[in-house]
Design a protein around this motif. Structure first.
Motif, PDB file in Angstrom:
ATOM      1  N   HIS A 124      18.175   9.769   2.535  1.00 30.62           N
ATOM      2  CA  HIS A 124      17.567  10.297   1.316  1.00 30.62           C
ATOM      3  C   HIS A 124      16.057  10.448   1.430  1.00 30.62           C
ATOM      4  O   HIS A 124      15.433  11.023   0.532  1.00 30.62           O
ATOM      5  CB  HIS A 124      17.874   9.349   0.137  1.00 30.62           C
ATOM      6  N   HIS A 125      15.453   9.914   2.475  1.00 32.76           N
ATOM      7  CA  HIS A 125      13.990   9.906   2.571  1.00 32.76           C
ATOM      8  C   HIS A 125      13.486  11.262   3.070  1.00 32.76           C
ATOM      9  O   HIS A 125      13.880  11.726   4.142  1.00 32.76           O
ATOM     10  CB  HIS A 125      13.534   8.802   3.523  1.00 32.76           C
ATOM     11  N   PRO A 126      12.598  11.910   2.320  1.00 32.04           N
ATOM     12  CA  PRO A 126      12.158  13.259   2.727  1.00 32.04           C
ATOM     13  C   PRO A 126      11.114  13.278   3.833  1.00 32.04           C
ATOM     14  O   PRO A 126      10.875  14.322   4.435  1.00 32.04           O
ATOM     15  CB  PRO A 126      11.570  13.824   1.430  1.00 32.04           C
ATOM     16  N   HIS A 127      10.480  12.130   4.123  1.00 31.05           N
ATOM     17  CA  HIS A 127       9.365  12.131   5.074  1.00 31.05           C
ATOM     18  C   HIS A 127       9.661  11.352   6.351  1.00 31.05           C
ATOM     19  O   HIS A 127       8.807  11.286   7.233  1.00 31.05           O
ATOM     20  CB  HIS A 127       8.119  11.530   4.415  1.00 31.05           C
ATOM     21  N   ILE A 128      10.831  10.775   6.464  1.00 27.63           N
ATOM     22  CA  ILE A 128      11.159   9.989   7.653  1.00 27.63           C
ATOM     23  C   ILE A 128      11.381  10.913   8.842  1.00 27.63           C
ATOM     24  O   ILE A 128      11.876  12.038   8.694  1.00 27.63           O
ATOM     25  CB  ILE A 128      12.415   9.121   7.385  1.00 27.63           C
ATOM     26  N   THR A 129      10.978  10.479  10.024  1.00 26.73           N
ATOM     27  CA  THR A 129      11.194  11.283  11.223  1.00 26.73           C
ATOM     28  C   THR A 129      12.656  11.207  11.656  1.00 26.73           C
ATOM     29  O   THR A 129      13.361  10.234  11.353  1.00 26.73           O
ATOM     30  CB  THR A 129      10.310  10.800  12.384  1.00 26.73           C
ATOM     31  N   ALA A 130      13.116  12.232  12.366  1.00 23.17           N
ATOM     32  CA  ALA A 130      14.493  12.242  12.851  1.00 23.17           C
ATOM     33  C   ALA A 130      14.745  11.082  13.807  1.00 23.17           C
ATOM     34  O   ALA A 130      15.830  10.499  13.824  1.00 23.17           O
ATOM     35  CB  ALA A 130      14.793  13.574  13.542  1.00 23.17           C
ATOM     36  N   MET A 131      13.751  10.737  14.594  1.00 22.23           N
ATOM     37  CA  MET A 131      13.914   9.657  15.562  1.00 22.23           C
ATOM     38  C   MET A 131      14.099   8.312  14.855  1.00 22.23           C
ATOM     39  O   MET A 131      14.950   7.514  15.244  1.00 22.23           O
ATOM     40  CB  MET A 131      12.691   9.604  16.484  1.00 22.23           C
ATOM     41  N   GLU A 132      13.298   8.057  13.815  1.00 21.90           N
ATOM     42  CA  GLU A 132      13.446   6.776  13.109  1.00 21.90           C
ATOM     43  C   GLU A 132      14.778   6.745  12.361  1.00 21.90           C
ATOM     44  O   GLU A 132      15.455   5.708  12.330  1.00 21.90           O
ATOM     45  CB  GLU A 132      12.296   6.554  12.133  1.00 21.90           C
ATOM     46  N   ARG A 133      15.166   7.858  11.757  1.00 23.18           N
ATOM     47  CA  ARG A 133      16.445   7.897  11.056  1.00 23.18           C
ATOM     48  C   ARG A 133      17.587   7.601  12.019  1.00 23.18           C
ATOM     49  O   ARG A 133      18.496   6.823  11.726  1.00 23.18           O
ATOM     50  CB  ARG A 133      16.642   9.268  10.405  1.00 23.18           C
ATOM     51  N   SER A 134      17.540   8.228  13.185  1.00 21.15           N
ATOM     52  CA  SER A 134      18.582   8.002  14.180  1.00 21.15           C
ATOM     53  C   SER A 134      18.602   6.543  14.631  1.00 21.15           C
ATOM     54  O   SER A 134      19.671   5.945  14.789  1.00 21.15           O
ATOM     55  CB  SER A 134      18.349   8.916  15.391  1.00 21.15           C
ATOM     56  N   TYR A 135      17.424   5.993  14.854  1.00 21.50           N
ATOM     57  CA  TYR A 135      17.336   4.601  15.305  1.00 21.50           C
ATOM     58  C   TYR A 135      17.944   3.652  14.284  1.00 21.50           C
ATOM     59  O   TYR A 135      18.727   2.755  14.623  1.00 21.50           O
ATOM     60  CB  TYR A 135      15.875   4.243  15.563  1.00 21.50           C
ATOM     61  N   ILE A 136      17.602   3.837  13.020  1.00 25.00           N
ATOM     62  CA  ILE A 136      18.090   2.930  11.970  1.00 25.00           C
ATOM     63  C   ILE A 136      19.597   3.016  11.849  1.00 25.00           C
ATOM     64  O   ILE A 136      20.303   2.003  11.879  1.00 25.00           O
ATOM     65  CB  ILE A 136      17.412   3.251  10.623  1.00 25.00           C
ATOM     66  N   ILE A 137      20.110   4.242  11.725  1.00 31.34           N
ATOM     67  CA  ILE A 137      21.529   4.381  11.429  1.00 31.34           C
ATOM     68  C   ILE A 137      22.385   4.086  12.647  1.00 31.34           C
ATOM     69  O   ILE A 137      23.482   3.548  12.520  1.00 31.34           O
ATOM     70  CB  ILE A 137      21.815   5.786  10.859  1.00 31.34           C
ATOM     71  N   SER A 138      21.899   4.406  13.838  1.00 28.86           N
ATOM     72  CA  SER A 138      22.663   4.046  15.030  1.00 28.86           C
ATOM     73  C   SER A 138      22.667   2.540  15.245  1.00 28.86           C
ATOM     74  O   SER A 138      23.605   1.987  15.821  1.00 28.86           O
ATOM     75  CB  SER A 138      22.091   4.750  16.259  1.00 28.86           C
ATOM     76  N   SER A 139      21.631   1.830  14.761  1.00 30.30           N
ATOM     77  CA  SER A 139      21.585   0.369  14.885  1.00 30.30           C
ATOM     78  C   SER A 139      22.481  -0.305  13.867  1.00 30.30           C
ATOM     79  O   SER A 139      23.178  -1.273  14.167  1.00 30.30           O
ATOM     80  CB  SER A 139      20.144  -0.124  14.699  1.00 30.30           C
ATOM     81  N   ILE A 140      22.458   0.204  12.632  1.00 32.31           N
ATOM     82  CA  ILE A 140      23.242  -0.421  11.568  1.00 32.31           C
ATOM     83  C   ILE A 140      24.677   0.054  11.609  1.00 32.31           C
ATOM     84  O   ILE A 140      25.614  -0.720  11.433  1.00 32.31           O
ATOM     85  CB  ILE A 140      22.625  -0.102  10.187  1.00 32.31           C
TER      86      ILE A 140
END
Length: 603
Positions: A234-250
């Motif tokens: 839902h975050h409009p300013h998050i980078t694709a790399m950080e989004r991938s890192y978070i969701i692939s970790s969780i």
């Protein structure tokens, strides 16, 4: 974090922005909550025992300094309420706090934690602003108790929502640090609230304590709505790399709406969950009792003035804040580098954070009326409970990230009962002249210490830091009998429709994310949107093919062994070949096709 840490500027990591906002949210909530405790010191008329000779001879009472009677903030309170009434006012907050936590944790999956939290903290600010009006009404104690109960009702909405948010934002290898830093806001709020209230009360009057922190709570809604989002998707300013890192970790389980799919029967039978209920109940008895009654203890036993009371009441929470902040990175280091298992670390931190404070509480009567000694022991008794924050307070996200908010709400609701009972029991034990007696307050400390020890034993036996098998881990689009769970999870993301596609979206507001592989980077379209549909499906299909290849190879080997055994027993004619009765797939056997046209992908 490994290679991800070098990919983008850590200052822009949105998960750390969420952590900072959670820290300030806790700070403001506890500042508003603690305002009542310190305001009562000035609101209520209090005069030390007038028979100074009997006080000097009674070793169970500390004699007040001669200058104490000249302190107007100490002796000239506006209201004449006894300690029982004070205890009822302090505990009334938790009547409301008890009601809203479970509904809040449940509704977070449907409405979103961000909006609910804004409503809760804003309403708490409004009721804090109304406290002086209620106290001066025709039935002051009842009206103030009602306002305080409404403030508790509003703040009860807030606290289950933070674990729910971190369930979607905190990678396991950073979980201890992020949740502990956020939790440190409670100590910072207590310290800041006490110090500011002391100076404001002495200079302007007790009502301005409520005006200041109520206004801050109401104003905090604006930055909260601007900077906090329910999930990385839902975050409009998050980078694709950080989004991938978070969701692939969780993983996908914590990213969706699971509130309606809680496996209640398995949860009720789970001893790790029961260990959290027990430790929350016992530790919160001591926490709420000391949070509410330490200012009264310093006033009635040690005869501190309002300003000194505010400063000395803050010292234990300063110690707790430093304990949490300095030990949180250590905890993540121990878990990340596998120095201890998650289970053993959570147990060790929790046991130490309960046993050590219990011992210091039992030592308080030993120092008699020595103010420095009592403050030092209180600082250690309250401050060392910060160690347990690295243990059971984080444990909800360990055992079930999908339901962490709701499970926390259940435990916190049950333990909130201690916020009602603890201050009330303290008020009964210290009523009248007993409020000035060391022995009366020692009973309060003994009860808290005994509960600490009991909780430490129970948690040490039954707690776990492992993800429980009843947590929702994989999607259900694909049959687990045909495809391995990890493959199903990959394909679940591959067939997820984008906005505007014909396939119906699932009920959850969050779409699982398949992180891009190094040789399949996202392509930025001319309109600025992120086009990774083809790359995601290619990666998902390739992973599914590899998994099916391994399964087929294993099946082929089993069939060959069975064929050879039957052939040796003479149950198969000698001239019969394995291929004649069961074709064995080769490495060239196609399992799935990957279309070349990115606009024509249909699975």
């Amino acid at each position: 974090m490994g290679k991800w840490a070098n990919t983008f500027n850590p200052a822009l990591h949105q998960r750390f922005v969420i952590t900072i906002m959670a820290f300030f949210a806790n700070l403001i909530c506890y500042s508003m909550r603690g305002t009542f405790s310190l305001a009562l010191v000035q609101m209520v008329a209090h005069v030390p025992p007038t028979d100074s000779d009997s006080v000097q001879e009674d070793k169970d009472m500390c004699p007040p300094p001669a200058t104490k009677t000249s302190d107007p903030t100490y002796t000239q309170g506006e209201f004449e309420w006894d300690s029982t009434t004070e205890g009822q006012i302090l505990s009334s907050f938790y009547y409301g706090y008890l009601v809203t936590q479970i509904p809040s944790g449940y509704l977070a999956g449907f409405i979103g934690a961000k909006v609910l939290f804004a409503i809760g903290i804003g309403a708490t600010g409004v009721f804090t602003l109304l406290a002086p009006v209620a106290a001066r009404s025709w039935d002051g104690p009842a009206a103030l108790s009602g306002i305080r109960a409404l403030a508790g009702l509003s703040q009860g909405i807030c606290f289950p929502l933070l674990p729910a948010i971190f369930g979607r934002w905190a990678p396991p290898q950073e979980r201890t640090l992020m949740l502990s830093v956020a939790a440190a806001g409670t100590q910072a709020g207590t310290v800041l609230g006490n110090i500011i209230c002391g100076y404001i009360g002495s200079g302007y009057g007790w009502e301005y304590m409520f005006y200041l922190f109520g206004a801050i709570g109401l104003a905090f809604v604006i930055p909260w709505m601007l900077f906090v989002f329910d999930s990385p998707e839902h975050h409009p300013h998050i980078t694709a790399m950080e989004r991938s890192y978070i969701i692939s970790s969780i993983g996908a389980p914590a990213m969706g709406n699971q509130a309606s799919k809680v496996p209640w029967r398995a949860v009720v039978r789970s001893m790790p969950f029961w260990s959290l209920i027990v430790v929350c109940w016992c530790s919160d008895w001591g926490f709420y009792t000391l949070l509410s009654d330490v200012p009264l203890y310093l006033r009635d036993v040690l005869h501190f003035s309002l300003t000194n009371n505010a400063i000395m009441s803050s010292i234990p929470y300063i110690v707790m804040w430093f304990v949490i902040v300095f030990l949180s990175p250590v905890g993540d280091y121990i878990i990340t580098h596998q120095k201890m298992t998650v289970t053993n670390f959570r147990k060790t931190a929790t046991v130490l954070g309960l046993v050590i404070p219990g011992i210091f509480l039992l030592l308080i009567p030993v120092v008699g009326c020595d103010p420095a000694g009592i403050i030092a022991l209180l600082a250690m008794a309250i401050g060392m409970t910060g160690i347990s924050t690295l243990g059971f307070r984080v444990n909800f996200n360990d055992i079930s990230p999908s339901h962490a908010g709701l499970l926390y709400a259940i435990c916190n609701t049950i333990s909130t009962i201690t916020g009602i009972i603890g201050p009330t029991v303290a008020g009964v034990l210290t009523v009248g002249d007993e409020a000035h007696r060391i022995s009366a307050w020692y009973k309060v400390f003994i009860i808290a210490a005994a509960l600490y020890f009991m909780a430490a034993i129970f948690y040490a036996f039954f707690a776990s830091g492992q993800l429980q098998n009843w947590d929702n881990r994989t999607g259900k689009t694909f049959s687990k009998n045909r495809i391995a769970p990890e493959t199903a999870e990959l394909l679940e993301g591959a067939v997820r429709p984008l906005p505007g596609e014909g396939m119906a979206r699932r009920k959850s507001s969050v779409t699982p994310w398949i992180p891009p592989t190094p040789d399949s980077q996202p392509v930025i379209a001319m309109d600025g949107t992120l086009e990774i549909r083809q790359e995601r499906r290619r990666s998902s299909l390739a992973a599914a093919n590899q998994q099916q290849q391994r399964r087929r190879s294993s099946m082929a080997a089993n069939h060959l062994a069975e064929f050879q055994a039957l052939h040796a027993l003479g149950q198969i004619p000698p001239a019969t070949s394995l291929n004649s009765i069961l074709p064995v797939p080769t490495e060239d056997t196609p399992l799935a096709t990957i279309p070349e046209d990115s606009t024509a992908v249909n699975m």
